[in-house]
Design a protein around this motif. Structure first.
Motif, mmCIF file in Angstrom:
data_model
loop_
_atom_site.group_PDB
_atom_site.id
_atom_site.type_symbol
_atom_site.label_atom_id
_atom_site.label_comp_id
_atom_site.label_asym_id
_atom_site.label_seq_id
_atom_site.Cartn_x
_atom_site.Cartn_y
_atom_site.Cartn_z
ATOM 1 N N ILE A 90 31.545 33.709 32.373
ATOM 2 C CA ILE A 90 32.137 32.177 32.778
ATOM 3 C C ILE A 90 31.719 31.458 33.591
ATOM 4 O O ILE A 90 31.870 30.175 33.767
ATOM 5 N N SER A 91 30.717 31.893 34.605
ATOM 6 C CA SER A 91 30.148 31.354 35.611
ATOM 7 C C SER A 91 28.668 30.790 35.287
ATOM 8 O O SER A 91 27.982 30.442 35.966
ATOM 9 N N ARG A 127 35.259 36.399 35.212
ATOM 10 C CA ARG A 127 36.588 35.564 35.647
ATOM 11 C C ARG A 127 36.549 35.205 36.905
ATOM 12 O O ARG A 127 36.850 34.153 37.546
ATOM 13 N N ARG A 130 34.466 32.276 38.591
ATOM 14 C CA ARG A 130 34.855 30.745 38.367
ATOM 15 C C ARG A 130 35.098 30.324 39.487
ATOM 16 O O ARG A 130 36.100 30.598 40.192
ATOM 17 N N ILE A 136 31.411 24.679 36.255
ATOM 18 C CA ILE A 136 32.544 25.164 35.926
ATOM 19 C C ILE A 136 32.709 25.142 34.376
ATOM 20 O O ILE A 136 32.725 24.025 33.810
#
Length: 194
Positions: A90-91, A127, A130, A136
């Motif tokens: 996610i990052s 997660r 984030r 993002i």
């Protein structure tokens, strides 16, 4: 359903996106991470593949046999998976962008016949990383990409904190359980967010 049914699952994604940490957390829910050390005791080793998980879901029991792309014993394209998970960090936007190539590989290696379709789930990992910046990846964007890639489900979690890990594994179990029915998991490809 045969109590001894085994569903082969292949998890694809860029190196470092969190696949091994995720699978390790599933094997050992009490696994602790501290001081930035995610390579401590308790992490699964690539040489131990396939990783086996006993599943009891919706009055069904089956074994989930999971292979990571880093399997040293065989090239992942020689497997015959019942389910594929597309994992990304996610990052890290590059790992999300790379999913299109992985999705093309699924079609190339595993969908040989007309109308043949393998269940695919998209999974956002890390997660906990984030944070607000220009890179993002919001859940809405990831869900849109999951739809574009014709994924059946989308979920995200953090293996380090444990956030949504149980729910993500339940989603995986649901997709895997569908493959154990007579009809199989030949869904229409509509993505469900859970």
């Amino acid at each position: 359903m045969d109590e001894d049914a085994t569903v082969t699952l292949l998890i694809l994604g860029e190196s470092g996106c969190g696949k091994t940490t995720f699978l390790s957390r599933l094997k050992n829910p009490n696994l602790r991470f501290g001081n930035g050390d995610s390579a401590g005791n308790g992490l699964l080793r690539d040489g131990d593949q396939p990783f086996l998980y006993d599943i009891r879901f919706a009055r069904k029991s089956f074994k989930l046999e999971v292979y990571d792309t880093a399997s040293p014993n065989q090239h992942w394209s020689s497997l015959n998976p019942g389910v594929v998970i597309l994992a990304y960090d996610i990052s890290d936007r590059r790992s999300l962008d790379a999913l299109k190539g992985w999705r093309n590989d699924i079609t190339r290696y595993f969908q040989r016949g007309t109308g043949e379709r393998i269940p695919v789930m998209m999974l956002g990992l890390k997660r906990d990383l984030r944070e607000e910046n220009d890179q993002i990846i919001y859940p809405q964007e990831a869900y849109r990409i999951a739809q574009e890639l014709h994924c059946d489900r989308y979920a995200e979690c953090s293996a380090v904190t444990g956030e949504l890990i149980k729910e993500a594994f339940e989603d995986i179990a649901k997709v895997a359980a569908m493959t154990t029915t007579e009809k199989g998991a030949q869904g229409a490809g509509g993505c469900t967010v859970l």
